[in-house]
Design an enzyme around this catalytic site. Structure first.
Site, PDB file in Angstrom:
ATOM      1  N   ASN A   1       0.948  -1.245  -0.032  1.00 32.79           N
ATOM      2  CA  ASN A   1      -0.035  -0.151   0.028  1.00 32.79           C
ATOM      3  C   ASN A   1       0.731   1.365  -0.141  1.00 32.79           C
ATOM      4  OD1 ASN A   1      -1.793   2.064   0.376  1.00 32.79           O
ATOM      5  ND2 ASN A   1      -2.164   1.642   2.632  1.00 32.79           N
TER       6      ASN A   1
ATOM      7  N   LYS B   1       0.031   4.312   0.046  1.00 28.56           N
ATOM      8  CA  LYS B   1      -0.530   5.543   0.252  1.00 28.56           C
ATOM      9  C   LYS B   1      -0.280   6.494  -0.686  1.00 28.56           C
ATOM     10  CE  LYS B   1       0.686   3.691   4.850  1.00 28.56           C
ATOM     11  NZ  LYS B   1       0.300   3.699   6.033  1.00 28.56           N
TER      12      LYS B   1
ATOM     13  N   HIS C   1      -9.509   1.198   5.161  1.00 31.40           N
ATOM     14  CA  HIS C   1      -8.125   1.273   5.836  1.00 31.40           C
ATOM     15  C   HIS C   1      -8.333   2.439   6.962  1.00 31.40           C
ATOM     16  CE1 HIS C   1      -4.027   2.635   6.225  1.00 31.40           C
ATOM     17  NE2 HIS C   1      -3.755   1.575   5.676  1.00 31.40           N
TER      18      HIS C   1
ATOM     19  N   GLU D   1      -6.739   4.735   7.849  1.00 33.44           N
ATOM     20  CA  GLU D   1      -6.612   6.310   7.665  1.00 33.44           C
ATOM     21  C   GLU D   1      -7.942   6.660   6.975  1.00 33.44           C
ATOM     22  OE1 GLU D   1      -2.854   5.656   5.325  1.00 33.44           O
ATOM     23  OE2 GLU D   1      -1.789   5.249   7.250  1.00 33.44           O
TER      24      GLU D   1
ATOM     25  N   GLU E   1      -5.188  -5.044  10.867  1.00 29.96           N
ATOM     26  CA  GLU E   1      -4.305  -4.159  11.002  1.00 29.96           C
ATOM     27  C   GLU E   1      -4.310  -3.035  12.088  1.00 29.96           C
ATOM     28  OE1 GLU E   1      -2.438  -2.677   6.923  1.00 29.96           O
ATOM     29  OE2 GLU E   1      -4.329  -1.536   7.519  1.00 29.96           O
TER      30      GLU E   1
ATOM     31  N   GLY F   1       2.305   2.233  10.467  1.00 32.85           N
ATOM     32  CA  GLY F   1       3.187   3.499  10.061  1.00 32.85           C
ATOM     33  C   GLY F   1       4.150   3.903  11.462  1.00 32.85           C
TER      34      GLY F   1
ATOM     35  N   SER G   1       3.438  -2.280  10.156  1.00 32.75           N
ATOM     36  CA  SER G   1       4.803  -1.979  10.352  1.00 32.75           C
ATOM     37  C   SER G   1       5.471  -3.416   9.847  1.00 32.75           C
ATOM     38  CB  SER G   1       5.495  -1.562  11.669  1.00 32.75           C
ATOM     39  OG  SER G   1       4.831  -0.184  11.939  1.00 32.75           O
TER      40      SER G   1
END
Ligand code: PEP
Length: 249
Positions: free
Chosen positions: A9, A11, A94, A96, A166, A172, A211
């Site tokens: 991904n 992003k 996701h 985010e 996740e 991140g 991560s």
């Protein structure tokens, strides 16, 4: 037997030059047999990624889609557009998107339906925040996010998803869930899937994301209920990403 999937991904990162670097490296690389690889790149790079990666067996995916087929939604991308440029997958839910763009469970379900409706494979992301984990609510949150989508789908629709667990606190941050922490949640997801149908639990892939890098991928991917990885930062470095793909073989 579930085919492992390693999905990158990017992003809102990358460039056409990076697409080309990946195209060259992946065409030459010996990807492990029996491992599926995909790259979720920013929308402007999808068409280039599809043509550049055509020589390898790497699939391309979008990072989000609107739930409407077309219309006055400036800036948005529809599922049909993703299909049009050759995408096979799309990320939905996701963290985010949930936190920065306000996508709640209803919005996530609508996007899953839109993706399925045009034949895309939705990669449904689930995960708890640090606060929720520390309050002992991990399973309740993750299984609640799962139920918000799966309860509303038909058996056939359910069988066409990929799930990505996740933990938000691991995305991140450089802080990875331990293999034991990740396995425990993956096992809970699979047990819940078995309530819908044993064959669903047997067949559906549940990826780990947060991560993941070359140094920790092997021990995470060795867990019995972890069927691959959703890789953010480490998917921007071709050698690192390839090493993760090798760990899945
Ligand atoms: C992600 O964006 O889905 C992700 C897991 O990111 P990272 O690997 O950078 O934590």
């Amino acid at each position: 037997m579930r085919t492992p999937l390693i999905a990158g991904n990017w992003k809102m990162n990358g460039s056409l030059a990076l697409v080309e670097d990946f195209g060259r490296a992946l065409a030459e690389a010996r990807l492990p047999r029996g491992v599926e690889v995909a790259l979720m790149v920013p929308a402007p790079y999808l068409a280039a990624a599809v043509s550049t990666l055509a020589a390898s067996e790497v699939a391309v995916g979008g990072q989000t889609l609107n739930d409407q087929p077309s219309g006055a939604f400036t800036g948005e991308v529809s599922g049909a557009m993703l299909v049009d440029v050759g995408a096979r997958f799309v990320l939905v839910g996701h963290s985010e998107r949930r936190t920065l763009f306000g996508e709640d469970d209803a919005a996530v379900l609508a996007r899953v339906r839109a993706a399925l409706g045009v034949g895309l494979i939705p990669v449904l992301c689930l995960g708890e925040s640090l606060e929720e984990r520390e309050a002992g609510r991990t399973e309740a949150v993750v299984l609640g996010q799962l139920a918000a989508v799966f309860d509303a789908l038909s058996p056939d629709e359910r069988s066409r998803l990929v799930i990505a667990y996740e933990p938000v606190w691991a995305i991140g941050t450089g802080r990875t869930a331990t293999p034991e922490q990740a396995q425990a949640v993956h096992a809970a997801i699979r047990t819940r899937l078995a309530d819908y149908a044993p064959a669903l639990a047997e067949g559906l892939r549940v990826l780990y994301g947060g991560s993941m890098k070359a140094a920790n991928a092997g021990e995470l991917l060795a867990q019995p209920d972890i069927d691959g990885g959703l890789v953010g930062g480490a998917s921007l470095k071709v050698d690192e990403f390839l090493a993760i793909c090798q760990s899945a073989g």
